[in-house]
Design a protein around this motif. Structure first.
Motif, PDB file in Angstrom:
ATOM      1  N   LYS A  80       0.999  -1.060   0.388  1.00  0.00           N
ATOM      2  CA  LYS A  80      -0.288  -0.239   0.194  1.00  0.00           C
ATOM      3  C   LYS A  80       0.881   1.207  -0.366  1.00  0.00           C
ATOM      4  N   ILE A  81       2.202   1.189   0.774  1.00  0.00           N
ATOM      5  CA  ILE A  81       2.493   2.386   0.574  1.00  0.00           C
ATOM      6  C   ILE A  81       3.702   2.157  -0.326  1.00  0.00           C
ATOM      7  N   ASN A  82       4.240   1.458  -1.145  1.00  0.00           N
ATOM      8  CA  ASN A  82       4.865   1.265  -2.699  1.00  0.00           C
ATOM      9  C   ASN A  82       5.976   2.361  -2.508  1.00  0.00           C
ATOM     10  N   ILE A  83       6.915   2.545  -1.128  1.00  0.00           N
ATOM     11  CA  ILE A  83       8.132   3.627  -1.453  1.00  0.00           C
ATOM     12  C   ILE A  83       8.507   3.301  -2.527  1.00  0.00           C
ATOM     13  N   SER A  84       9.082   2.005  -3.212  1.00  0.00           N
ATOM     14  CA  SER A  84       9.846   2.095  -3.958  1.00  0.00           C
ATOM     15  C   SER A  84       9.413   3.101  -5.964  1.00  0.00           C
ATOM     16  N   GLU A  85       8.399   3.322  -5.499  1.00  0.00           N
ATOM     17  CA  GLU A  85       8.213   4.811  -6.123  1.00  0.00           C
ATOM     18  C   GLU A  85       8.730   6.122  -5.604  1.00  0.00           C
ATOM     19  N   GLY A  86       9.209   5.886  -5.152  1.00  0.00           N
ATOM     20  CA  GLY A  86       9.603   7.193  -4.320  1.00  0.00           C
ATOM     21  C   GLY A  86       8.434   8.197  -3.908  1.00  0.00           C
ATOM     22  N   GLU A  87       7.758   8.072  -3.065  1.00  0.00           N
ATOM     23  CA  GLU A  87       6.682   8.519  -2.826  1.00  0.00           C
ATOM     24  C   GLU A  87       5.901   8.060  -1.417  1.00  0.00           C
ATOM     25  N   PHE A  88       6.458   9.235   0.163  1.00  0.00           N
ATOM     26  CA  PHE A  88       6.403   8.746   1.479  1.00  0.00           C
ATOM     27  C   PHE A  88       5.859  10.428   1.466  1.00  0.00           C
ATOM     28  N   GLY A  89       4.215  10.244   1.100  1.00  0.00           N
ATOM     29  CA  GLY A  89       3.734  11.911   1.798  1.00  0.00           C
ATOM     30  C   GLY A  89       2.870  11.175   2.533  1.00  0.00           C
ATOM     31  N   VAL A  90       2.279  12.547   3.320  1.00  0.00           N
ATOM     32  CA  VAL A  90       1.536  12.044   4.088  1.00  0.00           C
ATOM     33  C   VAL A  90       0.168  11.051   4.176  1.00  0.00           C
ATOM     34  N   LYS A  91       0.031  10.229   3.677  1.00  0.00           N
ATOM     35  CA  LYS A  91      -1.132   9.105   3.202  1.00  0.00           C
ATOM     36  C   LYS A  91       0.087   8.225   3.789  1.00  0.00           C
ATOM     37  N   GLN A  92       1.050   8.328   3.182  1.00  0.00           N
ATOM     38  CA  GLN A  92       1.963   7.317   3.511  1.00  0.00           C
ATOM     39  C   GLN A  92       2.505   5.972   4.673  1.00  0.00           C
ATOM     40  N   ILE A  93       2.379   7.667   5.312  1.00  0.00           N
ATOM     41  CA  ILE A  93       2.707   7.836   6.856  1.00  0.00           C
ATOM     42  C   ILE A  93       2.124   7.207   7.761  1.00  0.00           C
ATOM     43  N   ILE A  94       1.053   7.851   7.218  1.00  0.00           N
ATOM     44  CA  ILE A  94      -0.250   7.315   7.673  1.00  0.00           C
ATOM     45  C   ILE A  94      -0.801   6.301   8.205  1.00  0.00           C
ATOM     46  N   ILE A  95      -0.794   5.167   6.545  1.00  0.00           N
ATOM     47  CA  ILE A  95      -0.427   4.242   6.352  1.00  0.00           C
ATOM     48  C   ILE A  95       0.274   2.826   7.359  1.00  0.00           C
ATOM     49  N   PHE A  96       1.681   3.807   6.752  1.00  0.00           N
ATOM     50  CA  PHE A  96       2.833   2.913   7.686  1.00  0.00           C
ATOM     51  C   PHE A  96       2.244   3.282   9.539  1.00  0.00           C
ATOM     52  N   ASN A  97       2.127   3.828  10.255  1.00  0.00           N
ATOM     53  CA  ASN A  97       2.044   4.706  11.323  1.00  0.00           C
ATOM     54  C   ASN A  97       0.938   3.519  11.954  1.00  0.00           C
ATOM     55  N   VAL A  98      -0.240   3.477  11.315  1.00  0.00           N
ATOM     56  CA  VAL A  98      -1.413   2.773  11.627  1.00  0.00           C
ATOM     57  C   VAL A  98      -1.156   1.461  12.117  1.00  0.00           C
ATOM     58  N   THR A  99      -0.458   1.077  10.215  1.00  0.00           N
ATOM     59  CA  THR A  99       0.180  -0.564  10.324  1.00  0.00           C
ATOM     60  C   THR A  99       0.994  -0.637  11.333  1.00  0.00           C
ATOM     61  N   GLN A 100       1.855  -0.135  12.374  1.00  0.00           N
ATOM     62  CA  GLN A 100       3.061  -0.255  12.858  1.00  0.00           C
ATOM     63  C   GLN A 100       2.424  -0.331  14.572  1.00  0.00           C
ATOM     64  N   VAL A 101       1.270   0.239  14.270  1.00  0.00           N
ATOM     65  CA  VAL A 101       0.707   0.777  15.585  1.00  0.00           C
ATOM     66  C   VAL A 101       0.375  -0.523  15.675  1.00  0.00           C
ATOM     67  N   ILE A 102      -0.837  -1.163  14.667  1.00  0.00           N
ATOM     68  CA  ILE A 102      -1.410  -2.920  14.986  1.00  0.00           C
ATOM     69  C   ILE A 102      -0.783  -3.754  15.644  1.00  0.00           C
TER      70      ILE A 102
END
Length: 184
Positions: A98-120
């Motif tokens: 869902k984050i797909n960091i290899s595309e060079g994007e790590f904006g607000v949406k990806q940060i939220i997805i990452f942090n919600v996932t890591q907390v869970i």
């Protein structure tokens, strides 16, 4: 590459990831004041590797890295926490698609997805799985292991939230954004 096989790149990442996990586990741990429970930087690095290389790499890095760290520095692995490290890496790795960091994007949406996932993932691994396995495997008292799990889960969520987010942000900056190159 077939879907059922790991790429050479992923296998190398697992080896390097496990080695860095061991080193961070030894030199990047801060005592929490709760017996046998440290504030760990290893899980921020495990998160980075899991997002980049996927859930299987995260699982194996967590399992191998934690097993070897415990064996080298404490004499034997504490398997309930080893399993929890692997599960944490696996769960965070699932967010990688869902984050797909290899595309060079790590904006607000990806940060939220990452942090919600890591907390869970931290809640599942440390608030639930590690204490339950401690009781089942080692017959540890519930009052002890749930406190240890809560301290580990909270501190891991904070370190991953800060350091893991910064690592992923920095990594994304090294990737070329899709469509950003133009032919002249």
């Amino acid at each position: 590459m077939e879907n059922s096989k790991l790429s050479i790149k992923t296998i190398v990442a697992i080896g390097i990831g496990a080695a860095v996990f061991i080193i961070l586990g030894r030199f990047g741990s801060i005592p929490s004041g709760i017996p046998d429970t440290n504030i760990e930087t290893t899980y921020a690095f495990l998160s980075l590797m899991s997002v980049i290389f996927g859930p299987i790499a995260g699982l194996v890095i967590g399992l191998v890295g934690h097993t070897l760290k415990d064996a080298i520095f404490y004499g034997s692995p504490w398997f309930s926490w080893v399993i929890s490290s692997g599960v944490f890496g696996f769960l965070v790795g699932l967010a990688g698609k869902k984050i797909n960091i290899s595309e060079g994007e790590f904006g607000v949406k990806q940060i939220i997805i990452f942090n919600v996932t890591q907390v869970i993932s931290n809640v599942i691994a440390w608030f639930l799985l590690a204490p339950i396995l401690d009781m089942v495997i080692y017959a540890e008292p519930a009052s002890k292991v749930f406190v240890q799990g809560a301290i580990a889960g909270i501190s891991n969520a904070i370190t991953v939230g800060i350091i893991g987010t910064l690592l992923l942000f920095a990594y994304a900056k090294t990737r070329t954004k899709t469509g950003s190159l133009q032919k002249e």
